[in-house]
Scaffold this motif. Structure first.
Motif, mmCIF file in Angstrom:
data_model
loop_
_atom_site.group_PDB
_atom_site.id
_atom_site.type_symbol
_atom_site.label_atom_id
_atom_site.label_comp_id
_atom_site.label_asym_id
_atom_site.label_seq_id
_atom_site.Cartn_x
_atom_site.Cartn_y
_atom_site.Cartn_z
ATOM 1 N N VAL A 1 1.532 0.943 -18.505
ATOM 2 C CA VAL A 1 1.651 2.385 -18.268
ATOM 3 C C VAL A 1 2.910 2.888 -18.969
ATOM 4 O O VAL A 1 3.982 2.294 -18.852
ATOM 5 C CB VAL A 1 1.705 2.712 -16.769
ATOM 6 N N GLU A 2 2.783 3.972 -19.711
ATOM 7 C CA GLU A 2 3.906 4.549 -20.449
ATOM 8 C C GLU A 2 4.764 5.447 -19.567
ATOM 9 O O GLU A 2 5.980 5.344 -19.535
ATOM 10 C CB GLU A 2 3.370 5.359 -21.627
ATOM 11 N N SER A 3 4.107 6.363 -18.834
ATOM 12 C CA SER A 3 4.850 7.355 -18.071
ATOM 13 C C SER A 3 3.936 7.993 -17.044
ATOM 14 O O SER A 3 2.718 7.789 -17.039
ATOM 15 C CB SER A 3 5.430 8.433 -19.000
ATOM 16 N N VAL A 4 4.542 8.789 -16.168
ATOM 17 C CA VAL A 4 3.804 9.543 -15.151
ATOM 18 C C VAL A 4 4.273 10.989 -15.196
ATOM 19 O O VAL A 4 5.482 11.258 -15.250
ATOM 20 C CB VAL A 4 4.039 8.961 -13.742
ATOM 21 N N GLU A 5 3.314 11.910 -15.190
ATOM 22 C CA GLU A 5 3.609 13.334 -15.094
ATOM 23 C C GLU A 5 3.165 13.833 -13.719
ATOM 24 O O GLU A 5 2.120 13.412 -13.218
ATOM 25 C CB GLU A 5 2.896 14.113 -16.193
ATOM 26 N N VAL A 6 3.964 14.715 -13.146
ATOM 27 C CA VAL A 6 3.673 15.229 -11.805
ATOM 28 C C VAL A 6 3.659 16.752 -11.841
ATOM 29 O O VAL A 6 4.651 17.386 -12.199
ATOM 30 C CB VAL A 6 4.723 14.746 -10.778
ATOM 31 N N ILE A 7 2.493 17.327 -11.509
ATOM 32 C CA ILE A 7 2.384 18.766 -11.288
ATOM 33 C C ILE A 7 2.536 18.995 -9.797
ATOM 34 O O ILE A 7 1.693 18.566 -9.007
ATOM 35 C CB ILE A 7 1.033 19.314 -11.781
ATOM 36 N N LYS A 8 3.606 19.652 -9.388
ATOM 37 C CA LYS A 8 3.884 19.856 -7.966
ATOM 38 C C LYS A 8 3.398 21.241 -7.543
ATOM 39 O O LYS A 8 4.179 22.178 -7.399
ATOM 40 C CB LYS A 8 5.388 19.686 -7.700
ATOM 41 N N GLY A 9 2.094 21.339 -7.338
ATOM 42 C CA GLY A 9 1.511 22.614 -6.944
ATOM 43 C C GLY A 9 0.034 22.602 -7.279
ATOM 44 O O GLY A 9 -0.480 21.670 -7.910
ATOM 45 N N PRO A 10 -0.715 23.636 -6.860
ATOM 46 C CA PRO A 10 -2.162 23.646 -7.082
ATOM 47 C C PRO A 10 -2.493 23.604 -8.570
ATOM 48 O O PRO A 10 -1.980 24.387 -9.359
ATOM 49 C CB PRO A 10 -2.611 24.964 -6.439
ATOM 50 N N ALA A 11 -3.361 22.667 -8.948
ATOM 51 C CA ALA A 11 -3.794 22.535 -10.341
ATOM 52 C C ALA A 11 -5.308 22.568 -10.422
ATOM 53 O O ALA A 11 -5.911 21.966 -11.304
ATOM 54 C CB ALA A 11 -3.247 21.248 -10.936
ATOM 55 N N SER A 12 -5.933 23.283 -9.473
ATOM 56 C CA SER A 12 -7.390 23.363 -9.446
ATOM 57 C C SER A 12 -7.943 24.054 -10.684
ATOM 58 O O SER A 12 -9.079 23.799 -11.083
ATOM 59 C CB SER A 12 -7.858 24.100 -8.183
ATOM 60 N N LEU A 13 -7.166 24.931 -11.317
ATOM 61 C CA LEU A 13 -7.631 25.593 -12.528
ATOM 62 C C LEU A 13 -7.961 24.567 -13.605
ATOM 63 O O LEU A 13 -8.934 24.688 -14.335
ATOM 64 C CB LEU A 13 -6.571 26.569 -13.044
ATOM 65 N N ILE B 1 0.850 -1.189 0.000
ATOM 66 C CA ILE B 1 0.000 0.000 0.000
ATOM 67 C C ILE B 1 0.886 1.240 0.000
ATOM 68 O O ILE B 1 1.734 1.414 0.877
ATOM 69 C CB ILE B 1 -0.933 0.029 1.223
ATOM 70 N N GLY B 2 0.685 2.090 -1.000
ATOM 71 C CA GLY B 2 1.437 3.335 -1.080
ATOM 72 C C GLY B 2 0.545 4.479 -1.519
ATOM 73 O O GLY B 2 -0.208 4.360 -2.494
ATOM 74 N N LYS B 3 0.579 5.592 -0.772
ATOM 75 C CA LYS B 3 -0.194 6.785 -1.104
ATOM 76 C C LYS B 3 0.776 7.893 -1.476
ATOM 77 O O LYS B 3 1.694 8.208 -0.715
ATOM 78 C CB LYS B 3 -1.052 7.240 0.081
ATOM 79 N N PRO B 4 0.621 8.511 -2.663
ATOM 80 C CA PRO B 4 1.567 9.544 -3.084
ATOM 81 C C PRO B 4 1.523 10.778 -2.193
ATOM 82 O O PRO B 4 0.466 11.194 -1.718
ATOM 83 C CB PRO B 4 1.120 9.868 -4.510
ATOM 84 N N VAL B 5 2.696 11.360 -1.976
ATOM 85 C CA VAL B 5 2.851 12.606 -1.219
ATOM 86 C C VAL B 5 3.637 13.568 -2.089
ATOM 87 O O VAL B 5 4.749 13.249 -2.529
ATOM 88 C CB VAL B 5 3.590 12.374 0.110
ATOM 89 N N ILE B 6 3.083 14.731 -2.377
ATOM 90 C CA ILE B 6 3.766 15.746 -3.171
ATOM 91 C C ILE B 6 4.036 16.948 -2.277
ATOM 92 O O ILE B 6 3.108 17.597 -1.797
ATOM 93 C CB ILE B 6 2.928 16.173 -4.388
ATOM 94 N N SER C 1 -0.939 14.977 0.769
ATOM 95 C CA SER C 1 -1.311 13.642 0.287
ATOM 96 C C SER C 1 -2.818 13.446 0.391
ATOM 97 O O SER C 1 -3.573 14.392 0.652
ATOM 98 C CB SER C 1 -0.581 12.556 1.098
ATOM 99 N N SER C 2 -3.257 12.193 0.211
ATOM 100 C CA SER C 2 -4.670 11.793 0.282
ATOM 101 C C SER C 2 -5.521 12.632 -0.658
ATOM 102 O O SER C 2 -5.169 12.789 -1.823
ATOM 103 C CB SER C 2 -5.179 11.860 1.730
ATOM 104 N N ASN C 3 -6.625 13.219 -0.169
ATOM 105 C CA ASN C 3 -7.513 13.969 -1.049
ATOM 106 C C ASN C 3 -6.950 15.312 -1.487
ATOM 107 O O ASN C 3 -7.613 16.044 -2.227
ATOM 108 C CB ASN C 3 -8.867 14.195 -0.364
ATOM 109 N N ARG C 4 -5.766 15.644 -1.069
ATOM 110 C CA ARG C 4 -5.139 16.877 -1.548
ATOM 111 C C ARG C 4 -4.337 16.646 -2.824
ATOM 112 O O ARG C 4 -3.832 17.603 -3.408
ATOM 113 C CB ARG C 4 -4.232 17.464 -0.456
ATOM 114 N N ILE C 5 -4.198 15.382 -3.236
ATOM 115 C CA ILE C 5 -3.509 15.021 -4.465
ATOM 116 C C ILE C 5 -4.514 14.342 -5.384
ATOM 117 O O ILE C 5 -5.182 13.379 -4.994
ATOM 118 C CB ILE C 5 -2.328 14.066 -4.194
ATOM 119 N N LEU C 6 -4.625 14.822 -6.601
ATOM 120 C CA LEU C 6 -5.538 14.232 -7.566
ATOM 121 C C LEU C 6 -4.756 13.329 -8.516
ATOM 122 O O LEU C 6 -3.699 13.725 -9.027
ATOM 123 C CB LEU C 6 -6.250 15.322 -8.356
#
Length: 733
Positions: free
Chosen positions: A195-207, A155-160, A164-169
């Motif tokens: 899976v080909e790749s993973v992209e990570v936006i490190k910051g608010p992306a609510s827009l 079990i692993g939950k991403p942390v940026i 984490s949790s519901n703060r990461i989409l």
């Protein structure tokens, strides 16, 4: 067998129509043709490679503007906007020692990373696997600024950057992943197979994505379809010494000029992991079945892709720590059984100079928990339907404009004896607009968005007793905006500055909890009066890319109003301390920095080093919980070929140092630092007509006994995984 598939798809191709052709030639600076250059049309999910004369050709494509990407190892990636009327499109590629520049799809404008205003990290899954990862959740931690809250290896939950949790989409197949991510023991639930790749936006992306993207986005890209008029099949196998585990993957895919398909199956099985002390951690075993399928069609007017992913997880839940020693892969009680279905339909319609993306997704998450029998004491079925419409306006001078609406309808239903959260319904609606303005080497990107979330839930039980819930009916609204600027200070220096706001509506657990949360061993009480979390974050990125030396520095400051957390009330219920949800303002700050040195004439040698740090505090000065410790990561990597039998060879030696974490919240314990040594090598081996890829990795080579700060087993003093040797092979069939 693959020829049968190809014959079937050639039959389907007879149904297509349209004769628009885009072609051209790719050469180097000496005007010599380049053979095997990858040429890709992202909007059509369509690719090919140049032939012996450097020529490429696409048939049956739209008449309007399309992006075309040319990539080739050892040369700079090129991303152009072209149309059929410009054919032939001939280009000259420039040699470069830099790694391939990837197209970023998570930000909407499909730019190369070097052209993008936002700094988006891109990591290929193949490169992750070459580092001996056991899961996709572990693989993303190889990206600076990304960590995971883990429960063993399963079990692993991403942390940026500390959130984490519901703060990461998380997005998979282009749709938001909804899998009850509010729970500490609810992991990512995605396999790296297909899976080909993973992209990570490190910051608010609510827009771009609405609620729950307050802390960032993980965008998981599925593997590409085969190049036009080809069929490919492959088989992969990995073996893990520590868990006596294995990972199997089998896939086939093919394409004609109009039709394309893919099918892949994967299976992972692992025993209890072994610590550096030689003890196995009881019931950390797990089994995973994963099936992915896709079919696509395109012509002159449209492109459509349907994908489906079924993932079945059988997870042991460790409660006794180091107890009965076993190498069995059959999970014991307590355990979880999770069935997850993701279906997505992505359509692009082309109207000459403009286009419309119309996407719809459906996710069905069926989560069961078993205590001492095969009768589930807790069973939650979460169904999510979401839609996403984006209109790309005709390019107006140097302006690119996108406007869209997004929405979600979600229901949660309980079928077990116990309730963690009530039966509920969630409805989202958002509308946004964003623009990209480019002049010379400068780019400005700006946007604004409005969102509404409506949450209703049913009453359950007798109010005042454990497991009871009062009905709620809440609406949450938020306006958000972003502004970013990117410029080339010189041919080798890039500067990015971004300012963005984000928000998160409280989840059902925070609003309604009333009972013992087994994952935290405490009685939690929700707060139906919680407000939105609202944040503003500033990001600064500075990059230098010389011929043989690269450097990057990222800094951020994140202020969050109404940060939701739990604090003790001083009461005891059901033999557990009572914690209630409350809110306070908070701030997080820190960043990442790194260098990459590949000296001439030793271009095969790469020396890489990166450092990451984040600090999180509440308004009163107390530290936030679950903040990862500072980390310093150093790698020496070589690339080589050995005659005709080993190509694309690599060898690496890695030293990862995690420092003491003394900045802890009032309910955490500090964590000591540790250093891990890792190594690996591999490449493509050829014997006659037989060729396969092989890799051998050893992680935690010294069998170090350590406890990561974000391990959920830390409170019981249970160490993380010890030495793990991973052997991987992959065959093209």
């Amino acid at each position: 067998m693959k020829y049968i598939f190809f014959a079937l798809f050639m039959g389907f191709a007879a149904m297509s129509y349209g004769q628009n052709t885009l072609s051209g030639k790719v050469s180097d600076a000496q005007n010599q043709p380049l053979i095997g250059v990858s040429v890709y049309l992202p909007e059509l999910h369509k690719g090919t490679v140049t032939d012996i004369e450097g020529q490429y050709e696409f048939n049956n494509i739209p008449t309007g503007k399309l992006q075309i990407v040319f990539s080739f190892i050892g040369f700079e990636t090129q991303n152009l906007n072209v149309s059929v009327s410009q054919s032939p499109v001939n280009i000259t590629m420039t040699e470069s020692e830099h790694k391939l520049d990837e197209v970023v799809v998570s930000t909407g404008f499909n730019k190369l990373q070097s052209q993008n205003v936002m700094k988006v990290e891109h990591a290929g899954v193949k490169q992750m696997q070459q580092q001996g990862i056991t899961s996709l959740a572990e693989g993303i931690t190889t990206i600076p600024g990304v960590s995971q809250v883990s429960t063993g290896t399963s079990i692993g939950k991403p942390v940026i950057r500390g959130l984490s949790s519901n703060r990461i989409l998380v997005y998979s197949q282009g749709v938001r992943l909804e899998n009850q991510q509010f729970g500490d023991e609810h992991g990512l639930g995605l396999s790296d197979s297909g899976v080909e790749s993973v992209e990570v936006i490190k910051g608010p992306a609510s827009l771009l994505y609405g609620s729950d993207a307050l802390g960032g986005v993980l965008y998981v890209n599925p593997e590409k379809f085969a190049d036009a008029n080809t069929v490919k099949a492959d088989f992969g196998q990995r073996f893990y010494s520590n868990t006596l585990g294995s990972s199997t993957s089998l896939g086939v895919k093919g394409s004609t000029d109009n039709w394309k398909f893919s099918l892949r199956g994967g299976y992972n099985t692992h025993s209890d992991y072994e610590t550096g002390d030689g003890d196995r951690v009881t019931n950390t075993r797990y089994n995973e079945t994963d099936i992915k399928a896709g079919i696509g069609y395109n012509n002159q007017k449209m492109s459509s892709v349907f994908r489906y992913n079924y993932n079945r997880l059988d997870l042991g839940i460790p409660e006794e720590g180091i107890a009965e020693q076993s190498t069995s892969k059959n999970t014991e009680f307590p355990r979880q059984g999770i069935d997850n279905h993701i279906a997505s339909l992505h359509n692009s319609f082309f109207f000459g100079k403009s286009s419309l993306d119309a996407n719809i997704g459906y996710i069905f998450n069926d989560r069961s928990e078993f205590e001492d029998s095969n009768d589930a004491v807790l069973r939650m079925k979460l169904q999510t339907l979401n839609y996403d419409l984006k209109y790309h306006f005709p390019q107006f001078g140097k302006f690119e404009i996108i406007a869209g609406i997004q929405g979600m309808h979600q229901t949660n239903d309980n079928f077990g004896e116990e309730y963690l959260i009530p039966n509920a319904e969630v409805n989202d609606f958002g509308v946004f607009g964003t623009t990209n303005y480019t002049w010379n080497s400068n780019v400005i990107q700006a946007g604004i968005r409005y969102d509404n979330r409506h949450i209703t839930s049913e009453a359950n039980g007798i109010i005042g007793e454990e497991g009871s819930f009062a009905a709620i009916d809440r609406q949450f609204d938020s306006f958000n905006a972003s502004l970013g600027y990117k410029t080339d200070l010189s041919p080798k220096w890039i500067l990015r500055l971004n300012l963005a706001s984000g928000f998160r509506a409280p989840n059902l657990a925070e609003l309604t909890s009333n009972g013992v949360h087994e994952g935290t061993n405490r009685y939690e009480i929700g707060n139906a009066n919680l407000n939105n979390e609202q944040n503003v974050q500033a990001d600064l990125n500075l990059e230098f890319k010389g011929t043989h030396f690269e450097i990057f520095v990222n800094g951020f400051y994140n202020h969050i109003d109404n940060y939701i957390y739990t604090q003790p009330t001083g009461e005891v219920l059901e033999d557990n301390d009572v914690f209630a949800y409350t809110q306070d303002n908070a701030q997080l700050f820190g960043g990442e920095a790194g260098i990459h040195f590949h000296p001439h004439p030793l271009d095969w040698l790469h020396v890489e080093s990166s450092f990451e740090s984040v600090t999180g505090k509440k308004q009163n000065g107390d530290y936030l919980p679950l903040i990862p410790a500072n980390n310093w990561n150093n790698t020496i990597r070589t690339e080589f070929n050995i005659k005709n039998w080993l190509k694309n060879g690599f060898a690496r030696f890695n030293v990862s140092t995690t420092f003491d974490q003394d900045n802890v919240s009032g309910f955490e314990t500090r964590s000591g630092g540790y250093t891990l040594f890792n190594a690996g090598f591999g490449g493509k081996v050829t014997f006659g007509k037989t060729a396969f890829e092989v890799s051998l990795n050893g992680n935690n080579l010294t069998d170090k006994t350590y406890i990561a700060h974000l391990s959920r087993l830390k409170v019981d003093g249970v160490p993380n995984i010890g030495r793990n040797v991973v052997l991987g092979v992959n065959f093209n069939i």
